[in-house]
Design an enzyme around this catalytic site. Structure first.
Site, mmCIF file in Angstrom:
data_model
loop_
_atom_site.group_PDB
_atom_site.id
_atom_site.type_symbol
_atom_site.label_atom_id
_atom_site.label_comp_id
_atom_site.label_asym_id
_atom_site.label_seq_id
_atom_site.Cartn_x
_atom_site.Cartn_y
_atom_site.Cartn_z
ATOM 1 N N ALA A 104 0.719 -1.586 0.371
ATOM 2 C CA ALA A 104 -0.100 0.118 -0.221
ATOM 3 C C ALA A 104 0.618 1.666 0.306
ATOM 4 C CB ALA A 104 -1.159 -0.428 1.380
ATOM 5 N N TYR A 105 2.238 1.017 0.719
ATOM 6 C CA TYR A 105 3.126 1.968 0.868
ATOM 7 C C TYR A 105 3.203 2.526 -0.674
ATOM 8 C CZ TYR A 105 6.753 5.456 1.919
ATOM 9 O OH TYR A 105 7.778 6.184 2.314
ATOM 10 N N GLY A 106 4.030 1.898 -1.325
ATOM 11 C CA GLY A 106 4.490 1.262 -2.511
ATOM 12 C C GLY A 106 3.158 2.440 -3.331
#
Length: 263
Positions: A167-169
């Site tokens: 999700a961060y990426g």
């Protein structure tokens, strides 16, 4: 043997007389940027959720002869973001440049193990937050300085598969797209928009990841030609250049500052 990071104590006037807003400025890359931008001649407004950290960094800058103020800001709160931008203009009379560095991490692990609440929080801070900030910053630059620059903090993890931080990426990948769109939209007005994509950087967020996934820093360094993690100031140096007039023909770029990880 690996190359050691290079840091500078004195400024060269790279951002002389500019007013700069920095989000996520209480620690890590943001705090390093606040110190560096002030050394380079900018008047800086520090913004983040953590008031005591911000106050400490701002006081450190003032003690070194710089000009700094701070405002508590929650990137997930539209009113809070707009208030931070307004504070910069109220305090210093205009806004020239902004470094949207504030972000939140996620619990590391496969995407199907991430809770919906955690996913929503990452999206709110890492994607909607910079969108809100850019909208307010560009309006302030347009109304005051007239021309200026914005830099967003992306991640090298946005440019490849990121199975431990999916999700961060993904939010950082979306931020790259938003950066390019903003560059194309506001370039005709003389407002440049770029991003920096740090590789492994010795921030509190990285240390927290290493605590949850022991050995991850060593694994990342093994994949990095320079063989080490970056000092936060090394990322801040790239952002400072992108925000400066020396990068006057650079816009719409995602600049990798990754020690060669993706070379």
């Amino acid at each position: 043997m690996t190359n050691a990071p290079i840091t500078t104590a004195a400024g060269t006037g790279l951002l002389l007389d500019k007013v700069a807003l920095i989000t996520g400025a209480g620690r890590g890359i943001g705090a390093a940027a606040a110190r560096l931008f002030a050394r380079e001649g900018a008047r800086v407004l520090l913004a983040a959720r953590t008031g005591p950290q911000l106050a400490a960094v701002a006081q450190e800058i003032r003690a070194a002869g710089g000009t700094a103020d701070h405002v508590v800001c929650d990137l997930a709160d539209p009113a809070s973001v707009r208030a931070a931008v307004e504070r910069a203009v109220d305090r210093f009379g205009r806004l020239d440049v902004a470094f949207n560095n504030g972000a939140t991490g996620q619990p590391p692990g496969p995407m199907d193990e991430l809770s919906e609440a955690d996913f929503d929080q990452v999206c709110a801070v890492n994607l909607k937050g910079p969108w809100l900030a850019m909208n307010a910053e560009i309006a302030a630059i347009r109304a005051t300085a007239g021309r200026g620059a914005v830099v967003n903090t992306s991640s090298v993890g946005s440019l490849m598969a990121n199975p431990q931080l999916p999700a961060y990426g993904a939010t950082k990948g979306a931020l790259n797209s938003l950066t390019a769109s903003a560059a194309a939209t506001y370039g005709p007005e003389g407002i440049r928009v770029n991003a920096v994509a740090p590789g492994t950087t010795l921030t509190e967020m990285l240390q927290e990841w290493d605590a949850r996934s022991p050995g991850i820093i060593d694994q990342l360094n093994a994949r990095t030609p320079l063989g080490r993690a970056a000092d936060p100031e090394e990322i801040a140096q790239a952002a400072a250049w992108l925000l400066s007039d020396r990068a006057s023909y650079v816009t719409g770029t995602v600049l990798r500052v990754d020690g060669g990880m993706l070379a």
